[in-house]
Scaffold this active site. Structure first.
Site, PDB file in Angstrom:
ATOM      1  N   TYR A   1      47.815  54.086  70.571  1.00 54.18           N
ATOM      2  CA  TYR A   1      47.480  53.044  69.610  1.00 54.18           C
ATOM      3  C   TYR A   1      46.087  53.258  69.024  1.00 54.18           C
ATOM      4  CZ  TYR A   1      45.142  51.233  73.808  1.00 54.18           C
ATOM      5  OH  TYR A   1      44.352  51.096  74.923  1.00 54.18           O
TER       6      TYR A   1
ATOM      7  N   SER B   1      37.394  50.570  78.245  1.00 63.91           N
ATOM      8  CA  SER B   1      38.492  51.339  78.827  1.00 63.91           C
ATOM      9  C   SER B   1      39.837  50.911  78.259  1.00 63.91           C
ATOM     10  CB  SER B   1      38.498  51.141  80.350  1.00 63.91           C
ATOM     11  OG  SER B   1      39.724  51.540  80.908  1.00 63.91           O
ATOM     12  N   LYS B   2      40.669  51.883  77.917  1.00 66.85           N
ATOM     13  CA  LYS B   2      42.025  51.591  77.448  1.00 66.85           C
ATOM     14  C   LYS B   2      42.831  50.885  78.531  1.00 66.85           C
ATOM     15  CE  LYS B   2      42.369  55.559  74.281  1.00 66.85           C
ATOM     16  NZ  LYS B   2      43.122  56.779  73.961  1.00 66.85           N
ATOM     17  N   ARG B   3      42.542  51.208  79.784  1.00 65.29           N
ATOM     18  CA  ARG B   3      43.326  50.636  80.892  1.00 65.29           C
ATOM     19  C   ARG B   3      42.838  49.238  81.280  1.00 65.29           C
ATOM     20  NH1 ARG B   3      42.442  52.563  85.304  1.00 65.29           N
ATOM     21  NH2 ARG B   3      40.735  54.008  84.899  1.00 65.29           N
TER      22      ARG B   3
END
Length: 550
Positions: A47, A296-298
């Site tokens: 994304y 962070s993406k997570r």
């Protein structure tokens, strides 16, 4: 034909064009002096990330400030990690947030411009043409090492406490002959093509980073891969060829790429290209238990740009907030130019943080409140309904059932010199305006501690008899003040403050009673205007309901 030319024909027999063909195909841009050509080159492997949006903004405003060009190029050479719809998500996301794209992928499916194709997977022949030329010059060669052999080399280097990589004596096929290469190809052995690096780690390169200033690093001596076994280039080589042929003047990217600059500068020089100016953008950081870390993406929902759209942050608000992150002098400029477009700001890369600015959602909310407050009621209607249509169908149906009514609701305390600053994002509007819609309204009859239920009931009974929806604000409040003495309240606040023991409260307290009866809240926009929009029937109904509950 010399040995290098023979090797080039052996490795890339289908490549017939020379580099000059592409040099003529992609002529220099006709731009004014000082105009900067910038780009972002995302990979469609996920994304749209906040960091990508931030980098795109920096590149866009750099081009805008100099009368240049900002384009997009898709780096999709890693087909294994590519996700379906990745290009559309990234490009359409940039468009949603107002990042105007001059050239390249201008939407998820459309390209524009004469320097295309703007997708690396469709430029293989171009890259192979330049690689073939390097092979002819003895500057590139085939490498037949297997993954197991490369792993063994790495283990040997680690055992000897040496720098890992394919260089020097560890570059097994660096001096491979035409005959050796042909024999391996005849056996069906797969190969990559590597640069024969002329560099030495003993040497230093110095370059002026447009964001971070002067940087000194060891020269590249690694024979890194130019073309993978499927004929597709690595990022390093594709970057050099593409940015040369597309006439990029400034490569502004995340600072995780600083370590690659020696490879890139070396490639530009070996290929005979003028290197672009490099600027490395520090990542947006976040405080986590008192320590700064990269978003962070997570861990962080705000890492995905879709988060801001879903929450209903207006795109221009997000961009103006990111401008405060990008440029240390933007806030002063904004105060001096409150109504100007951010695109008029003269952006200077030297004003960027070299260590990484903190993401501050409270500041984003503050920027957003200030900007939303300046929107006209018609602008709010268009933006709010567009958001609700995508993210809240129930609310959208209510808003659009009677557009004139909704526009009247939105106009309260808005089209005035000092509008309220209550809404920062469209997801807040449903609750904020809920008392205007029976489907959303939940009465609440909790009174302030200083007001007795009997007094509240007596006030509402009297007010109901004099209420007129035609009253303007002063007449409306005068009627409340006229009732106040009848039930032991002061007509004026100053009277009450002068002799608090003589009164139960003041007229302002009684207006709070009316506000609670009409909206279920103690704090709202102008109550007279609210009652005018709701209409007499609804107001009397709510007053009667409050009387029965006090």
């Amino acid at each position: 034909m010399n040995k290098y030319e023979m090797l080039a024909e052996l490795l890339l027999p289908d490549i017939k064009n020379l580099p000059d063909y592409y040099e003529n195909l992609y002529p220099a841009r006709n731009l004014p002096e000082g105009a900067r050509v910038t780009r972002i080159a995302p990979s469609p492997t996920g994304y749209l990330h906040l960091g990508t949006l931030f980098a795109a903004l920096v590149n866009r405003i750099t081009a805008t400030s100099t009368g240049g060009v900002f384009y997009t190029r898709i780096e999709d050479t890693d087909k294994k990690r590519e996700i379906e719809g990745g290009i559309e998500d990234i490009i359409d996301g940039l468009n949603r947030f107002g990042i105007t794209i001059d050239e390249g992928f201008v939407s998820g499916t459309n390209e524009s411009g004469i320097y295309g194709p703007y997708q690396q997977s469709r430029r293989a022949e171009i890259y192979q043409t330049y690689v073939k030329e390097l092979i002819k010059q003895g500057l590139a060669y085939p490498c037949f090492c297997t993954a197991e052999e490369l792993e063994a080399t790495r283990n040997e280097q680690e055992a000897q406490k040496l720098r890992t990589g394919y260089y020097g004596k560890f570059a097994k096929h660096r001096d491979i002959t035409f005959e050796e290469a042909k024999a391996l190809i005849d056996e069906g052995k797969p190969f990559v093509i590597r640069l024969k690096s002329p560099g030495s780690e003993e040497n230093k390169i110095i370059f002026e980073d447009t964001v971070k200033g002067k940087i000194e690093m060891p020269e590249n001596d690694e024979d890194f891969v130019l073309l993978k076994s499927d004929g597709i280039p690595t990022y390093h080589f594709a970057h050099a060829v593409d940015d040369h042929l597309m006439h990029t003047t400034h490569v502004l990217r995340g600072d995780e790429w600083i370590s690659s600059v020696p490879k890139h500068i070396q490639l530009f020089k070996i290929l005979g290209f003028k290197p672009p100016k490099y600027g490395h953008i520090s990542p947006i950081m976040k405080l986590d238990n008192g320590a700064k870390r990269k978003i962070s993406k997570r861990k962080d929902p705000e890492a995905a740009v879709h988060f801001f759209a879903e929450q209903g942050y207006d795109s221009e608000c997000v961009i103006n907030y990111l401008m405060t992150v990008a440029a240390s002098d933007f806030e002063d400029w904004r105060r001096a130019n409150p109504d100007a477009s951010y695109k008029e700001f003269k952006f200077n890369l030297k004003k960027m943080s070299v260590s990484g600015a903190l993401f501050d959602e409270n500041k984003l909310l503050d920027v957003s409140k200030n900007m939303v407050a300046k929107l006209s009621s018609s602008e709010v209607y268009e933006k709010l309904t567009a958001w609700a249509k995508e993210f809240d169908s129930e609310f959208y149906a209510l808003l659009t059932k009677n557009p004139d009514y909704t526009k009247a609701v939105l106009a309260i305390d808005r089209d005035v010199p000092k509008p309220r600053k209550d809404i920062a994002k469209w997801s807040e509007a449903k609750d904020y305006f809920s008392y205007f819609y029976d489907e959303l309204y939940t009465p609440c009859y909790e009174l302030p501690e200083n007001i007795e239920k009997a007094d509240a009931k007596a006030f509402l009974e009297s007010y109901k008899n004099v209420y007129s929806p035609e009253d303007e604000r002063q007449d409306w409040f005068d009627k409340i003040k006229a009732i106040a003495p009848e039930i032991g309240f002061a007509s004026e606040t100053k009277e009450y403050k002068a002799n608090p023991d003589n009164y139960k409260g003041h007229a302002g307290d009684l207006s709070t009673v009316l506000r609670i009866a009409i909206t279920g809240r103690r704090n709202t926009p102008d109550l007279c205007s609210i009652m005018q929009v709701l209409g007499k029937y609804e107001c009397i109904k709510r007053i009667d309901s409050a009387i029965s509950n006090f």
